[in-house]
Motif scaffolding. Structure first.
Motif, PDB file in Angstrom:
ATOM      1  N   SER A 109      47.140  41.200  49.401  1.00 45.54           N
ATOM      2  CA  SER A 109      46.687  42.330  48.584  1.00 45.54           C
ATOM      3  C   SER A 109      45.308  42.015  47.990  1.00 45.54           C
ATOM      4  O   SER A 109      44.914  40.857  47.885  1.00 45.54           O
ATOM      5  N   ASN A 110      44.606  43.063  47.605  1.00 49.63           N
ATOM      6  CA  ASN A 110      43.297  42.961  46.980  1.00 49.63           C
ATOM      7  C   ASN A 110      42.166  42.661  47.965  1.00 49.63           C
ATOM      8  O   ASN A 110      41.061  42.341  47.562  1.00 49.63           O
ATOM      9  N   LEU A 273      36.776  41.579  47.965  1.00 44.51           N
ATOM     10  CA  LEU A 273      37.938  41.970  47.165  1.00 44.51           C
ATOM     11  C   LEU A 273      37.757  43.357  46.551  1.00 44.51           C
ATOM     12  O   LEU A 273      36.635  43.768  46.245  1.00 44.51           O
ATOM     13  N   ASP A 275      39.311  44.247  43.675  1.00 43.18           N
ATOM     14  CA  ASP A 275      39.340  44.100  42.221  1.00 43.18           C
ATOM     15  C   ASP A 275      38.915  42.679  41.863  1.00 43.18           C
ATOM     16  O   ASP A 275      39.641  41.717  42.132  1.00 43.18           O
ATOM     17  N   LYS A 278      41.134  40.174  39.855  1.00 43.41           N
ATOM     18  CA  LYS A 278      42.275  39.520  40.488  1.00 43.41           C
ATOM     19  C   LYS A 278      41.831  38.441  41.483  1.00 43.41           C
ATOM     20  O   LYS A 278      42.574  38.031  42.355  1.00 43.41           O
TER      21      LYS A 278
END
Length: 491
Positions: A109-110, A273, A275, A278
């Motif tokens: 994720s991300n 990424l 975000d 994160k």
């Protein structure tokens, strides 16, 4: 409200003194406003550059561990063959990133996107590389792990040229045809530099041949699908011809792997990424999927270096506000003291007639408040010009100092296998990619757009009120300790 009327009458009667105080107050407000808008512009430029650059994490070989392994091998070799003078020197081995591992990390994720980077060295066949002569001696930074039979052409294999550092920063620009895309995977399509194309009469649709640099040389036929223009010259590893960016041709990372004899690995992978907050969580997850021979390098370190000029400008602008504010308060307080001393009789009469000290202070405050309003108008007109001029000079000085520091420190001056670039902004990437990233971000932060906003004027007005309030209180305190009789008897 008689004190307001008296304040207006005094300002009209003492027009010369009013003009002088207005001039002093305007100068104070202009420089305070300049500091505020420079500070605000620097913050906006920093945030804009950060948002446009995005947060990236680069997966590549851990150079420190590779060097440590080399030194350990050299130590073992020298101790076991101390009597032999023909012991071969140990060579550094830089592990490649397995594509399967890279794909597993990309599934986390991300991850907004990723860029494979691969590089190879070949020799031109049937055409000539661009030759660049230099007055300085020495053949590049090359170094450890570099091949002694490096070719005159650098193959820079990427997923797409659009995501490659040089093209993202506009240092390289496609002038004819197209760039490398994901559709070029497992093809021999290439993008060449305009100088190389011109010197060899090549165009989009032409074919060129290159040979590998090993003893059993293989020849590959490449299709030119695009031509790019390199706006900057830079040094990369290899021979004198390879130092010219014109000798770098871009292909899919798969072709570079074919030339190297390894189609399952790449030199590095840059993950973008979604975000930035994160980033640590992503790095922690990704480390579980790689061995200790590899490292994950965030762009935050490079970003911190690139944003240093803006942080210095913010700090300097903050100092301007404080220094000018304090100096202005002192100056106005001294002027108020002198003005009140000259008006002792007037103040004594008012106090003898029963006017409260509080209203007399309000009269003095009203006089300076009227001057402040006029000064704010003048500052609003002139402050933007002053802020723009000072801001540009500050950014120019800070950017030059930062670039000099980074150059002296060998920013991004890695060697090894990444001379072809595409490694994003990772410090372990090639010197060219690192320097290009520095130039790109430098051009972003050097464009400091100063603009007066309602917030800036509100801050200035608040500071102005604070300055005149302190000045009035400091200036009137000595007089109001006296009694009316004593004031009038001393006149």
């Amino acid at each position: 409200m008689d004190f307001i009327k008296r304040a207006g009458l005094y300002l009209r009667q003492k027009i010369g003194r009013t003009a002088l105080i207005t001039l002093v107050m305007s100068a104070i407000m202009i420089f305070v406003l300049a500091g505020i808008i420079i500070q605000s512009a620097a913050i906006q430029a920093t945030n804009s550059a950060k948002n446009s650059a995005g947060t990236t994490v680069t997966l590549s070989a851990d150079r420190e561990k590779a060097f440590a392994s080399m030194r350990k091998s050299q130590s073992s070799s020298s101790s076991s063959s101390s009597s032999s003078s023909n012991a071969a020197p140990a060579a550094i081995t830089m592990p490649s990133v397995k594509i399967k591992t890279a794909e597993k990390i990309s599934a986390l994720s991300n991850v907004a996107g990723y860029q494979y980077s691969n590089s190879a060295s070949v020799n031109a066949s049937g055409f000539s590389a661009v030759t660049t002569s230099s007055s300085s001696g020495g053949g590049g930074q090359g170094g450890f792990g570099g091949s002694s039979n490096s070719g005159d052409i650098t193959i820079s294999g990427v997923s797409t040229t659009a995501a490659e550092t040089n093209f993202k920063s506009k240092s390289y620009k496609i002038t004819s045809g197209r760039g490398i895309t994901a559709a070029d995977k497992n093809t021999n399509n290439v993008v060449i530099e305009s100088e190389l194309a011109t010197s060899n009469s090549l165009k989009v649709g032409s074919t060129i041949k290159v040979k590998t640099t090993d003893d059993d040389a293989k020849t590959y036929t490449l299709n030119v699908v695009g031509i790019y223009k390199a706006k900057t010259s830079s040094s990369s590893q290899g021979g004198p011809n390879m130092s010219d960016p014109s000798n770098t041709i871009y292909t899919s990372y798969t072709f570079a792997g074919t030339v190297n004899g390894d189609t399952t690995s790449v030199t590095s992978v840059v993950y973008t990424l979604t975000d930035s907050s994160k980033e640590k969580a992503f790095t922690k997850q990704a480390k579980k999927l790689i061995s200790s021979s590899f490292s994950l390098t965030s762009s935050s370190e490079t970003y911190a270096l690139l944003m240093k000029p803006m942080k210095n400008v913010q700090s300097f602008a903050n100092k301007i506000v404080w220094i000018v504010g304090i100096a202005g308060t002192i100056i106005l307080a001294l002027i108020t003291v002198l003005m009140i001393r000259e008006r002792r009789h007037e103040i004594g009469v008012l106090m003898a007639l029963g006017e409260s000290k509080f209203k007399i202070v309000l009269q003095l405050f009203s006089e300076l408040f009227a001057v402040l309003v006029l000064s704010l108008v003048i500052a609003g007109v002139a402050g933007n010009f002053v802020g723009s001029a000072v801001g540009k000079q500050l950014v120019s000085q800070q950017t030059t100092a930062t670039q000099s520091t980074s150059t002296g420190a060998g920013f991004g001056g890695g060697g090894g296998q990444q001379s072809g670039g595409g490694g994003g902004s990772a410090p372990s990437g090639a010197g060219r990619s690192g320097q290009t990233s520095m130039t790109a971000s430098g051009s972003q932060v050097s464009n400091l757009k100063t603009k007066i906003s309602a917030k800036s004027m509100a801050e200035l007005g608040g500071l102005g009120l604070g300055i005149i309030a302190i000045a009035v209180v400091a200036g009137s305190t000595p007089i109001f300790r006296l009694k009316p009789k004593k004031i009038l008897s001393n006149e």
